[in-house]
Design an enzyme around this catalytic site. Sequence first.
Site, PDB file in Angstrom:
ATOM      1  CG  HIS A 169     -12.077  11.300  -5.163  1.00 33.53           C
ATOM      2  ND1 HIS A 169     -11.444  10.325  -4.426  1.00 33.53           N
ATOM      3  CD2 HIS A 169     -11.183  12.335  -5.260  1.00 33.53           C
ATOM      4  CE1 HIS A 169     -10.228  10.730  -4.093  1.00 33.53           C
ATOM      5  NE2 HIS A 169     -10.057  11.949  -4.588  1.00 33.53           N
ATOM      6  CE  LYS A 232      -2.156   9.843   0.754  1.00 38.86           C
ATOM      7  NZ  LYS A 232      -3.200   9.239  -0.088  1.00 38.86           N
ATOM      8  NE  ARG A 234      -1.235  11.043  -3.754  1.00 40.21           N
ATOM      9  CZ  ARG A 234      -1.693   9.809  -3.749  1.00 40.21           C
ATOM     10  NH1 ARG A 234      -1.097   8.889  -4.478  1.00 40.21           N
ATOM     11  NH2 ARG A 234      -2.732   9.472  -3.019  1.00 40.21           N
ATOM     12  N   GLY A 265      -1.287   1.291  -3.511  1.00 40.31           N
ATOM     13  CA  GLY A 265      -0.121   1.760  -2.770  1.00 40.31           C
ATOM     14  C   GLY A 265      -0.465   2.463  -1.474  1.00 40.31           C
TER      15      GLY A 265
END
Length: 353
Positions: A169, A232, A234, A265
């Site tokens: 990641h 984006k 969050r 999502g």
Amino acid sequence: MAEMPQSSCLRCNFLKKSEESGCDSLPYVTKATPIGQHGRSNMKLLSCNANRPLAEAIADYLDTRLTRSEVKTFSDQEIFVRIDENVRGEDVFVIQSTSYPANDNLMQLLICMDALKRASARRITAVIPYFGYARQDRKTDGRTPISAKLVANLICSAGADRVLTVDLHAGQIQGFFDIPTDNLFGSPVMVDDIKERYGTKDLIVVSPDVGGVVRARSLAKRLKADLAIVDKRRPEAGKSEVMNIIGDVSGKRCIMLDDMCDSGGTLANAAAALKEHGAKSVSAYVTHGVLSNNAVQRIEKSVLDELVMTDSIQPPEDAINSKSIRILPISPLLGEAIRRIANEESVSKLFDR
């Protein structure tokens, strides 16, 4: 869903595909002999229970078999491991993703490596296609842990001499380990599939968030395509809200790239935003299909044309049967990396251009 390719020899298919593509996206493949024929004879593959089909596919690629072992859970949920073959002086590769159930699979890996160490294995390589806890790689607030570092310490203490993983990641997690760590990239596997199914005309690679820009840029460079970014926000953990699209996606076929799909999502919201900005089609490619919290249903209800993921995590039955999800085998990439490590060859050349 299209079935995964079947073959009596994955290595032959892998090499043939690279030759047919002119070794553009897979320039790293060499016509080396399989482990089982002329490689090191003191190399063994061992699988825990997280993803045995992947381990069997890797063994098939290497023309060898999995070492006989027993991994079971007692009634009180304690884990027991027994190696049913002699491994003294052997170069052992333990294949285990730390996916759901993350703690059980992590303990299986740790106990298995302890058993190998006490059985006098010469070298133990932890092959972790999906490294769980990777998202906890930094302190996000006061009095919070860095769990990825803790897990790395546990793996080292359990007896691992080397770690082989895929698409961490965050790349800096390699530095959490005090032993050699190879972080493979899943993009070469995806490049071939994208070229075969989509070509390169009107193609644009999209990063679903700012954190994945480097990964998406690398894929765009391989495909000689443009790059776009989804900005984006969050509002809270597990939820995402798309705010803006950086780049022109109007009339383009969008390929979103991410390291994993968890709840789905992020990809679903990003796909909707891309469609609103005039995208002709939207597909998503991810390395790790975590698929938690009804992710499969969320993907099926979204405007995504398809989600393509590798089998680094054993896919659930609903994902296998879904018409919106397709699975790419990653065993040839992992198998080739294992062969190179066993033969003391370069792993980084897998990704040389």
